[in-house]
Design an enzyme around this catalytic site. Sequence first.
Site, short mmCIF file in Angstrom:
data_model
loop_
_atom_site.label_atom_id
_atom_site.label_comp_id
_atom_site.label_asym_id
_atom_site.label_seq_id
_atom_site.Cartn_x
_atom_site.Cartn_y
_atom_site.Cartn_z
N ASP A 5 0.49 -0.91 -0.38
CA ASP A 5 -0.37 0.40 -0.13
C ASP A 5 0.56 1.41 0.34
O ASP A 5 1.86 1.21 0.84
CB ASP A 5 -0.66 -0.23 0.91
CG ASP A 5 -2.73 0.56 1.01
OD1 ASP A 5 -2.09 1.22 -0.28
OD2 ASP A 5 -2.48 0.80 2.26
N ASN A 48 -10.71 -3.00 -5.36
CA ASN A 48 -10.15 -2.16 -6.66
C ASN A 48 -10.83 -1.40 -8.25
O ASN A 48 -10.61 -0.45 -8.64
CB ASN A 48 -8.48 -2.71 -6.92
CG ASN A 48 -7.85 -2.10 -5.98
OD1 ASN A 48 -6.97 -3.28 -5.60
ND2 ASN A 48 -8.07 -1.39 -4.63
C1 FPP Z 1 -1.66 0.02 -3.61
O1 FPP Z 1 -1.61 1.80 -3.12
C2 FPP Z 1 -1.51 -0.68 -4.41
C3 FPP Z 1 -1.61 -1.50 -5.76
C4 FPP Z 1 -3.54 -0.46 -5.64
C5 FPP Z 1 -1.90 -1.64 -7.07
C6 FPP Z 1 -0.81 -2.72 -6.79
C7 FPP Z 1 0.26 -3.04 -7.78
C8 FPP Z 1 1.43 -3.01 -7.81
C9 FPP Z 1 2.66 -2.80 -7.51
C10 FPP Z 1 1.83 -3.88 -10.08
C11 FPP Z 1 2.27 -5.41 -8.87
C12 FPP Z 1 2.63 -5.91 -10.45
C13 FPP Z 1 2.51 -7.04 -11.04
C14 FPP Z 1 3.48 -7.48 -12.21
C15 FPP Z 1 2.22 -8.24 -9.72
P1 FPP Z 1 -2.83 2.05 -3.43
O2 FPP Z 1 -2.44 3.12 -4.96
O3 FPP Z 1 -3.68 2.38 -2.96
O4 FPP Z 1 -1.71 3.87 -2.46
P2 FPP Z 1 -2.61 4.89 -2.04
O5 FPP Z 1 -3.28 4.37 -0.30
O6 FPP Z 1 -1.36 5.42 -1.82
O7 FPP Z 1 -2.86 5.35 -2.41
#
Ligand code: FPP
Length: 247
Positions: free
Chosen positions: A21, A69
Amino acid sequence: MSWKEKLDLDRIPKHIAIIMDGNGRWAKKKGFLRAIGHENGVGSLRNACLTCAQLGVEYLTVYAFSTENWNRPKFEVNALMSLMVSSLKRELKFLQENNTRLEAIGRIENLPKSCQKELKEVMEKTKNNTATVLTVALSYGSKEEIISATKSIAEAYANGEISLDEINEKEIDSRLYTSDKPDPDLLIRTGGEQRVSNYLLWQIAYSELYFTEKLWPEFNDEDLYEAIYDYQNRERRFGKISEQLNS
Ligand code: FPP
């Protein structure tokens, strides 16, 4: 002394699960688009895989996209899906060199066809790798997983294939997406929130939970060693008392 030097290499967790996260907040802090945060998150994931393979962690299970999501703005969902496809293409070489097997859990059939195709290809090409199993949770929700296991048990019961007495923990385990994996020993969540967000709810019943303020794109090797060190200094009692563990 670095965190790595403090680790007991004989007590490395067998299975680490991560809620990655903080990508969006990291990007915002730097004045970038959220998608850039996710792109940098892939770099952190690569590092975590490498460190896990080097330490002998057998399973690494990461939350890449939850059922919830799908409710994000369409352009962010599209950016994430394209990132999956491009990362899978680009990281195949890394997975092979690192002897890592890729697997996926979740409603994979709900992903765009291009993503399903790339996933299938990378899973097939890495299936004989033996160091770490990297499981990516995609379109995954734990409640949905438990409902689906419940329905399959109800169906088996209705068909006379299973009796009421046979419905136990093992039976439920065997009908979850994670049926071929041990439960996580350690669950890490980056980004400062202290919740589990519908991730592996059944499987983390006895996992140690570790929360860090670090945002996922800045989570590095030292942070992972620190989390494992913290885990190694906890007493896992599984409902027993200390004296029973020591005798
Ligand atoms: C949460 O941060 C993260 C995600 C919803 C996506 C995570 C995905 C990756 C790191 C890519 C993975 C790729 C592969 C090929 C497996 P957020 O967007 O919720 O962050 P925030 O809470 O700061 O808004």
